[in-house]
Each structure stands twice: as C-alpha cells, then as structure tokens.
Design an enzyme around this catalytic site. Structure first.
Site, mmCIF file in Angstrom:
data_model
loop_
_atom_site.group_PDB
_atom_site.id
_atom_site.type_symbol
_atom_site.label_atom_id
_atom_site.label_comp_id
_atom_site.label_asym_id
_atom_site.label_seq_id
_atom_site.Cartn_x
_atom_site.Cartn_y
_atom_site.Cartn_z
ATOM 1 N N GLY A 30 -8.745 3.171 -7.430
ATOM 2 C CA GLY A 30 -9.012 4.572 -7.131
ATOM 3 C C GLY A 30 -8.554 4.911 -5.723
ATOM 4 O O GLY A 30 -8.389 4.032 -4.883
ATOM 5 N N CYS A 31 -8.356 6.208 -5.478
ATOM 6 C CA CYS A 31 -7.843 6.621 -4.175
ATOM 7 C C CYS A 31 -8.868 6.344 -3.078
ATOM 8 O O CYS A 31 -8.538 5.760 -2.041
ATOM 9 C CB CYS A 31 -7.448 8.096 -4.202
ATOM 10 S SG CYS A 31 -8.706 9.187 -4.885
ATOM 11 N N TYR A 32 -10.112 6.753 -3.295
ATOM 12 C CA TYR A 32 -11.132 6.501 -2.276
ATOM 13 C C TYR A 32 -11.331 5.003 -2.027
ATOM 14 O O TYR A 32 -11.384 4.572 -0.877
ATOM 15 C CB TYR A 32 -12.468 7.141 -2.680
ATOM 16 C CG TYR A 32 -12.522 8.654 -2.555
ATOM 17 C CD1 TYR A 32 -12.161 9.296 -1.374
ATOM 18 C CD2 TYR A 32 -12.971 9.441 -3.614
ATOM 19 C CE1 TYR A 32 -12.241 10.682 -1.253
ATOM 20 C CE2 TYR A 32 -13.059 10.830 -3.496
ATOM 21 C CZ TYR A 32 -12.702 11.446 -2.317
ATOM 22 O OH TYR A 32 -12.789 12.813 -2.200
ATOM 23 N N THR A 38 -9.241 2.580 -2.352
ATOM 24 C CA THR A 38 -8.098 2.009 -1.641
ATOM 25 C C THR A 38 -8.260 2.162 -0.133
ATOM 26 O O THR A 38 -8.151 1.199 0.639
ATOM 27 C CB THR A 38 -6.782 2.687 -2.097
ATOM 28 O OG1 THR A 38 -6.571 2.386 -3.484
ATOM 29 C CG2 THR A 38 -5.594 2.202 -1.290
ATOM 30 N N ALA A 39 -8.538 3.383 0.314
ATOM 31 C CA ALA A 39 -8.691 3.621 1.755
ATOM 32 C C ALA A 39 -9.909 2.876 2.300
ATOM 33 O O ALA A 39 -9.883 2.342 3.415
ATOM 34 C CB ALA A 39 -8.805 5.117 2.033
#
Lengths: 339, 339, 339, 339
Positions: C148-150, C152-153
């Site tokens: 997921g994008c969140y 990953t960061a």
C-alpha cells in the site's frame, strides 16, 4: 556523445533542460552556470540527486568553451546577447531560449524588449528553432533562437491554415492562458501563491512582446502579412499553455476539410497531434511531454474557425523544443530524451 | 462609534482588518498607514472600492493619535514595539497582531525572535488576547497581545483537557498544517505559486517561535508545566490552519467523557464549536469566519487522544480575533462585524 | 522481451503502469482490460496516443493467459482475489496492486476490508513486494502483493530504526497527508474539485485499513510487536504522500548516529534517498519518479525522533514499485523504465 | 420580516442562498427542501451551525405555501417548471435560479435544453432578473427568471456598448473561463479534483445553452439582432467567472469615450464597478461578493474593443443576484445582506 553546457541553471527552463539532458543517452552535461546560485547541482535541484556531481558556478566563457561542444542559454533576455558572440567565436553551437535572437531586427527588438540590441550580426544569422517549419535550416545552424512559448502554440495552431488560405483570413484573435512557470522563477509579490491561487486575470492586453514574433513567422511562412490580436491570462497551474484561436474567414471552410488539411500537414511530425473532430485538447495530456495537441471547431456558417492549441510551456514551449533542436542539429533521433 | 486606525495595511491581516472594520456598524476607520505602500486604499485593496476614500500614508504617531481612539498594529514583529509606547502615551488603546508582546519576558523574546526587546515595561502589562481564557482582563486592557495563529488553534484545542487532567498528560505532539497567507505577504521565491502548488513540506521542525507562546499560556492556565512538540507544514491553500494534536495520557479517558468536558467548557463561547463525535473539522467550514472547530477521537485504549482543531489563520488566527478583542474592550456585542 | 498485461486500465495506477510499460525497453504490453471502460487505449488515456494500438476489453482469463507472461492487477480489492487463482494456474506471474494479498491472514483481511477472503491458499504464498526488505523473495515469487502507498512510506521511514532499536521504542505516531489520486478514480461527491480544493481534513482517524499492514511487516522485520497510531489527511494536490512520523524512545539517540544508521541501511538502494541533516523532503522532488526521500530530526532531549518520508503515491506507492518488482522478478536492471 | 423558503438546498447555489438569507436582517428562512439530502440543515452545511434549527425535507408545495411568502428555486432545470405553477397559484412570489423561465419561448427551450417545456403560460410572464436592465419590472414581478452566470457577465459587459453603438458592431466573440462550482454539485468523474486540478480545457465550443439567453436580451435591449460566438473553459478554481469579450467595430471608437459611456451607464448601480483605464479585473476582487468588475482596452486602431468582465458565479451569477432581486421585489435596500 556530445558535451553540453547549460547557462542559467536556476530558472525553470534551465532545471528542466538539466533533467532531460542528464538522462539523454547521447549527451553528457559537462558544464553548468548561474548568476546568483552556486554550489552542487543536486542541492539546487534535489530531483536530480544521484544523476550528477556537477557544481554550478558563475559563467565563464573560457571554461564553457573548454568543457563543451554545445551550449544552451536559459538566461533572461539581454543576457543571452552578451555571451553568445564569445561562445560562437569559440566554436560552440548555441541554442538560446531567450527572446534575444528571435526578431531578426534590432529595431523591432528595441521596440518590444525595451533595450538596445548589441549583436546585430548574429540576430540576422540566427535560425528560428521551430522544427515543424525550419527543420532543414536547423540542421546546419550554429545559433538557434528557440521560439517563445506563446508563439510555439500559436504558430503550430495557425500555420496549416495561413499557409493554405492566407487571403481568406480576415482577422485572428488569440486568447491565451498560461501556467505560472511561464513568468519565470523569481521573487515577486504578484507571483506569490496567495495572489495567483483561486485568482485569474488578463495581463499585457493586446501588448505582449511575443506578438511581433508570431506575426513575423506567420507572415514569412504564409507570404501574406498578418496582424494578431493577442490577450494572455495567468492560469493558476504550474505548467501548460492553452490558446483559443479565433479566425474569421471570408468564405465557407467546412470543418472536415480543415481537419484534413491539418492532419496531412503534421502527418510525419513526431510532436504534433491533431485531435479527432469533437475532441478538445487539455493541458493534462501534454504536461511534462513535448507534444502540441490541436483541436478544431467551427460555427454553423463555417466562417469562424476555433483552433485550440496546448503545449507544456516548459517542454515544447522551452526546454523540450530546445532538446528537439539539438537532436536535429546533431543528427540524433528527434525524439531522443523526450519520451 | 469609535475611531480606529490600522498600521500596516498592505499585509494580509491588515487587509482583512480593513474589510471587517469598514463594515462594522460601531466603528469608523479614520487612519491607515503602511511602510512602503501609499496612495488610495481602494487601489491597494480593490475589494473595498466604494467603502472608503481613505489614503494610506507613512506612519506618524501624532496623526494617528489625532484621528483615532483605537489602533490595530498589523506590522511585522520588532516594528510593533517601536510604535506602541508612543501610542499608549497618547492615550490610545492598542491591539498588536505581531509577536512583540506575547511572551511576557524579554529574555524569551530575545531567544525566539532573535532581537532585543525595547519595551520591557509594556511586555509585562500586555494582556494576552485569547477571549476564551482572558475575557475579563481584555475588557480593561489598554494593550492586547493578539495571539499567534498556531497558538490560537493549539490552546483552544488543548485547554479543556490540560485544565482538567493536567497530571495525567504524558506527552503532547502537534502536527500543524497552515495555508500560505500565514507566511505573510512578501516577495519571496519560496512563496511563489510554482514552489508551493502541488507541493508540501515540513519547516522549522520542533523549532518554531510559536512554541514558547503555547507552552507559556498552557502552563499558566493549567498550573502545570507542559512541553510541546510542534511540527508545522505549509499547505497549498490560501487560508486556514488544521492542527492534529496527539496527547498521550496515563489513564483511560473514555471519549464520551472527554467530549462532555469540551462541550461544557465552550458552552457559552460564541466562536468555538465542538463537533459531534465521529465528525472531523475541515478548513472549508471556518474559511472567512471567526470560528474554531474542534473534533475529538481516541484509540482503543483511550490513552491516546487525537484532537483536531481548525481556524482561518487570518480570522480567528489574526484579524477576526483582533476585532473580537476590540468588541470586548469597547463593550460591543462580541460577534459584531464577525458574521 | 516479456509480454505483459494490465487488468484495470481505467484507474490512476493502471494508467501510470501503462505509460511506464509502453516505454520500458524490455517489455511489450500485449493485453489490457477494464470493467466498464472499453475501446482504443489512446482514447482512454490520450497521453499515450502514438505509443500503442491496443484495445481495452472486458477481462477474460483465457485471453490474458494466451497473450501474456506477466500480469499486473490494478483493480479494486476483492476483485484481485477473484482473478488471481486462474492466472496463476495458467502459469502467469502476477503483481497485485490491491490489498487482497498483503495481510497474510484471512481473518485480518475480513476484519479490515470487511469481506470474506476467497483465496486462502495464495494469501499465504504471496510475497510482500517491498524490494528494500524482500528483494530475494521477490526474485522467485509468482505472486506479489504490491505494498500500500501509506505502508511503503511508513516502512521505509521506520525500518532502519525499528530493526536496530526495537526495544527502545515507546510509541509511534504517523501523521500522513496524501494527494487525491490516492483515493482512486471514481465519481464521488467528496472527491469533487470544489470539495477538496482550498480544503483539508483528517479521515479514518486511527482506523485506516493500512495500519495492520504496517504493523505486520514492521513487527516481522524487527522481531518485536509494534502498535502504530495512524491519522491520514487528504491533501489538495494530485500526487504525493508525506508522512510525519513521531517516535518516542526511552534513551538518548543522537541525531548524527541515527542519520548514520539510515544512510548505511539504504546505501545501495536505488530508490531511497536519505537527506542531509537540516533538510526536509518535499513532494516536488519525488513527483512522477520512484524515489522515497527521508528526512530526520530530533528534539533537544534526543528522545523524540521526527522522521519525514515522502513518495509519489502512484509511483513508489503503486505503479512504480510494481514495475520495480517486475524488474527484479525478470532479472532486468531494477531501475529500467523508472527514470 | 418576510418568510422565505429555499427549494434545492444541497447544491452550491442553494447553500450560498441559505448563508445569505440566514444573516439577512429582514428575512426569516422558514422552509428548506432538497430531493435526496435530508436532515438537520447544519449537518448538510456545517458553516451555518448555530444560525438555524431547520430540517431539510422532500419538497411539498402545501408545506412550502404554508410556511413562506417567498420561494427561491435552486433546483436543476426541468424541475423548476414542475413546481412553479403550484407555488404561484398558492400566492407565493418565486425566484427561479434555473434556466427554465429565461428563454421566453418553449421552442427555444426545447432546442437548447433538450426537453419539452410544461409551463408555456409562465415562461411568457417571467421577468428576467437582471436588475441593471429590468429593475422596474422586477419590482412588480411574481416570477423571476434569475439570469445564468455566463449571461450576467456578458450582458453587463456588453450592454453599454450595444445599446449605444449597435450598428457599428461587426462581430462579438466571448472567451469565458469559469470556476468549477459553475458545473454544479454532483458526483461526476470529470469533476474530480485530480481531473480538474493542474488542467484546463474548453468545452461546449460555440454550443453552450447560455448563448440564446445572451442573444435574446442583448438584442431586446439594443434593438438590433446580435450573434454571439461563445467558448467556455473550465478553470481550476472554486468560484468566479472571467469573460474576455472581443468586439470588432466598423469605426474608430476611442478608448476614453468608451470608458466614459460605461462609467455613466453604471453610475448609480450598486454592484457594477468600471475599472480605471489600464487596470484589469481579477477574480479575487469579486469572490464572495456581489460585484461585477469590468475592464476596457482597445487595439491601436480602436476598432477592436476588449472588454473583461468578472463576477463570482455563485453570487452575482446566482445566489447574490437572486437576493438582490428579492430586495428589489420587497422594497428593501438593494444591498441588504449582500455586503
């Protein structure tokens, strides 16, 4: 592999040029300079961290000549004409992104840019770098006057019509809208976020310095003298120009015929796309690429033609077109580095 | 009808103050000044064309004193403390929107604002203009230190908790996001549209000059010393602040109880709205009005409380709150001119 | 040259995947499908006009298997698990960009995604596609759960710390801000321009479905169980995520030491950049590229660490990372197609 | 104190109307309805929390008639003509913000709105609510057709010229740019933030349903038949319309004379401001107020006039103008509630 330099790295065009050239497979960036911004290139433009170890310094013609075969000038007008003669003398080929060599006449330059031109010799020799019109001349040129952003969109939108129906045209009105990077990268209250965001206005109404450039090349190519009424507006977006061009003609020009003329005219061009009838171009589709997208419509009488032309002002309107010109001058694939 | 003046008309807070005061039924604006911007007020702020014939001039204490009973200082810090003593001596009541009189201590001022304070006498006397905490003192004050934008949202979001559960609190983290007008109206490359738009970043991480202001009043009111960890970010919008406040507590505080405490605390306040449980505040609902909206949530253990607090940085965070203070000082309806 | 297909071409991730893969020198795009959008690919995404003649059709597993070696699933969760078993059985390698195969447990899936999982077998076998952690497993995988994008960061920002100082960590709070493309491409009133522009708010406070994914892999890698307090906000920009991560530790961790740990940890990683101390990452520098930029700061006690982590949610947070995974799986240069 | 109702509270115009009327000193809002949105008004529009306890329900003509003297219809076209006859019969005065009663002809309506008109009687009786042209008729009207947003800016920009120099005019081109709220408040992919933000395009080129409305009233007032070439564009801002109007005339019209004509024409108008020569209007100055600002310029021959006209599409272009009409109909101060 050619060695290129960029003069004026701290502006938007200089920054984009840098990004493109660092990834261009047939180019090495060997020299960069700027007037007030020095130090490691990747602290000036963190996006390119990992791509270069170059240091930006104050411009020095000898250093530039020593390190490069090819120079891009991404400096404000009046600065370009100061450094160009020396660079040419040193045997470099030069692409100037400013307005200094576009007008072909020091009188016109004085009138529109408000400064005396100091390089009368080269303003006559410079080749206007719009590949769709002057590709053959560009191949052999040593000095390219890279077109202005507004004239690029305007000329690409108008040339197929003016070069085939010059005498039928009665009036041309261009209502242009440009993203904010078009105004350059400088500290200026009117460019502050809060002044631009949620706002919109016209500026330099019927009085923009890009008008003589449009009129000059439109008339040259079409062998007929044209007057252009041009009103630019500042759009609250970072990048992109859309011009809505209204052409009144004195005979009925069916939309399908016009569409055919445009499609044929740009058939082999790598960076101009004529949209199918019924579609309108939008900024999104040209952002960060080198395309010019063109849409066509007419009123019921077929005597008012509405041409909409969009480009990214930093790409086809500046750095992208400059690289396209370099590709042509160096015999590279014209699209290299641009997709 | 009181006669008011505004010093520093060319900034955003000064402009908004002007708009509010020109429409305030119990006020006449009789004097305006600015440092570098002169001429008719309605050419500086075309929005108010038709509402005033005032001319903006360079500040002159005698003229201000002659024309006004009441002065708003919408000038940068360090300027406010230069003009305040003279205005007070001339018998005017002053509301200072800068940071000059907020910290109560010339040592703290030096530390955080990097300049020596030149008005040690009045920094002690100034009343902190947060009506929800200091309404009675404001009524009688001659000099108001109008709160900073970030402290306004933070204190209103925290005070009901800290003043009732001070000893349970283990840590406070404030993640703040502010619109660009919060940075003031000045020519600065970093504030250019193209630098802010489509961008986002933190700045002055754990090191913003509003932190000592928050800690000072939070500790005063709550009779317990608090440390605040504060990270501000620049939001690509014109107006508005949202602070997400994380409070860790050493016992279980059920959300419903917390909500009841907040609702009661602000029951009679005209400009603070506690949202129903399950709702989150948003900038839109406070843009161009003087409200502070507050939302509440907890994690499953009820030991982490998330308080979200929003204001318009130019209204409740600056000009609106200043007018609210003036209304209180003058015995007007506290909402006059603010709806 | 491998033959790849994309299922779900009409969303933002599908569109970006298409752009990247069409220009990837070792890939041919041979099949695309979407649920409700059909016809020529270049009318769906005019940006790719000139790059492909493909037609988008309704998904058909046999056709996909016939035309491709490799499939990207850019479909909503619950759809991915319906088509994956058939594709794997047909011998294709699959990268799923949805949440369907990330959680490793059908119970957790049910709890957070609100639907019964129908492919218990493969949810156990899927490899979590974060190359910085699982590169070796990715090489041999047939099914990748693209992160997921969140997460990953968050994971890239936390892992160097949690894998070296797990027991010192007392609490982790993540305040996340995401551009609007993160919400997907669908007709929804709350996503309308006028609802988002000039607005800002938190959503799913302490209750987002990406939390168990973060906790799962953070705990796995660090061999310690972590709880994450996560509050996402919707940012009025198209692309980009910035997470401000607050970590409280029970001993003094000097900033320089932390910085050294992070720099070493990612020394050979092609897509993670640790900023020099004193610099903060910003969205601009990662827009349309595959980098994760990380900044570090601490408070005076060195017991509160503030980690800021930025990515482009559609690149390193979705399509870019998916291509990075494909490059690893196929033995290509990991950066191919991504600069 | 009059009792007013609003039908269609959930759209942008309905919401703004509500805000204005709740603060209007001579009005009580006694009835609100919407088609699909029900419940407490302050959960639909949190901005008005504290101003009303009203509940929004499905429209019922009897209830409306029982509670109100006056009704605003902020509903889509075709809905307005269904409810208007009943409301008029019940003795209410009606202001319709949709296009249903503007065109004066059921044939024209059918042609441009694509639906059969069901209230032929009242379409003939309705008064066109542009106060600058029809103030006397508005006073006595029972049914007002509130002008469209584009026609308001166009007519105010053109009328002084067309009513004094009708025969000199050769062509009129209007290049219009509108903020996104002009498209209404509905779930639609093309209106998503990510589709509009950083984008720009023309739509309904030479084919917008507001054209016959402009031509009708321009011709009526000027006693000459005019054709208008109109190209609208969607601007990435929430509110505001700017129209750049190009008028070609067959004789020299010195700019100063034109400016004098415009200044005199609107001398006593409370909501039209003619800018000094050399200034251009901008959205900012009319956002959230009821003004129309107009700028004037000509080319060197004085035969091309460029008129720029700006309004807030939700104020002078919709709700603000509706309230201005109500003020006139009820004998209130025309500016009441509008500053």
């Amino acid at each position: 592999m050619i060695k290129t330099g960029i003069v004026g790295i701290s502006g938007y065009s200089g920054g984009i040029l840098l990004e493109i050239l660092l990834k261009h497979p047939q180019v090495r960036v060997t020299y960069v300079s700027a007037n007030n911004t020095h130090g490691k290139v990747d602290t000036i433009w963190p996006q390119v961290a990992g791509y270069t170890n170059l240091t930006c310094e104050k411009f020095d013609v000898k250093k530039a000549a020593k390190h490069c075969d090819f120079i891009f000038l991404a400096v404000p007008h009046t600065i370009a004409m100061q450094v160009t003669p020396g660079l040419l003398k040193a045997g470099l080929r030069v692409i100037d992104l400013s307005g200094d060599y576009r007008l072909n006449s020091i009188q016109q330059y004085k009138k529109w840019y408000g400064a005396a031109h100091t390089d009368a010799k080269n303003i006559k020799k410079a080749v206007y770098g719009l590949p769709e019109l002057y590709r053959e001349n560009i191949k052999k040129a040593n000095l390219i006057a890279n077109p202005g952003c507004y004239p690029t969109a305007a000329l690409l939108g108008l040339i197929p019509l003016t070069s085939t129906h010059a005498t039928a045209i009665q009036s041309i009105i261009i209502d242009a809208k440009s993203g904010v990077t078009g105004a350059g990268r400088k500290a200026k209250l009117q460019l502050n976020f809060s002044e631009i965001n949620e706002n919109f206005k016209a500026y330099k109404v019927l009085n923009h310095q890009h008008v003589p450039e449009m009129e000059l090349y439109l008339s040259k190519i079409s062998k007929e003298k044209f007057t252009i009424n041009f009103v630019p507006h500042l759009l609250p977006v970072n990048r992109g120009i859309l011009e809505t061009i209204y052409v009144q003609v004195n005979k009925c020009l069916p939309l399908k015929d016009i569409h055919k003329i445009y499609t044929r005219f740009y058939k082999t061009e790598p960076f101009v796309r004529i949209l199918p009838l019924g579609q309108q171009p939008e900024l999104n589709n040209v952002t960060k690429n080198n395309y010019c997208d063109i849409g066509l419509a007419t009123d019921a009488t077929n005597q008012l033609l509405v041409i909409t032309s969009v480009i990214d002002n930093l790409m086809k309107g500046a750095a992208g077109q400059a690289v396209q010109n370099m590709n042509i001058m160096c015999g590279f694939d014209e699209k290299e580095g641009l997709h």
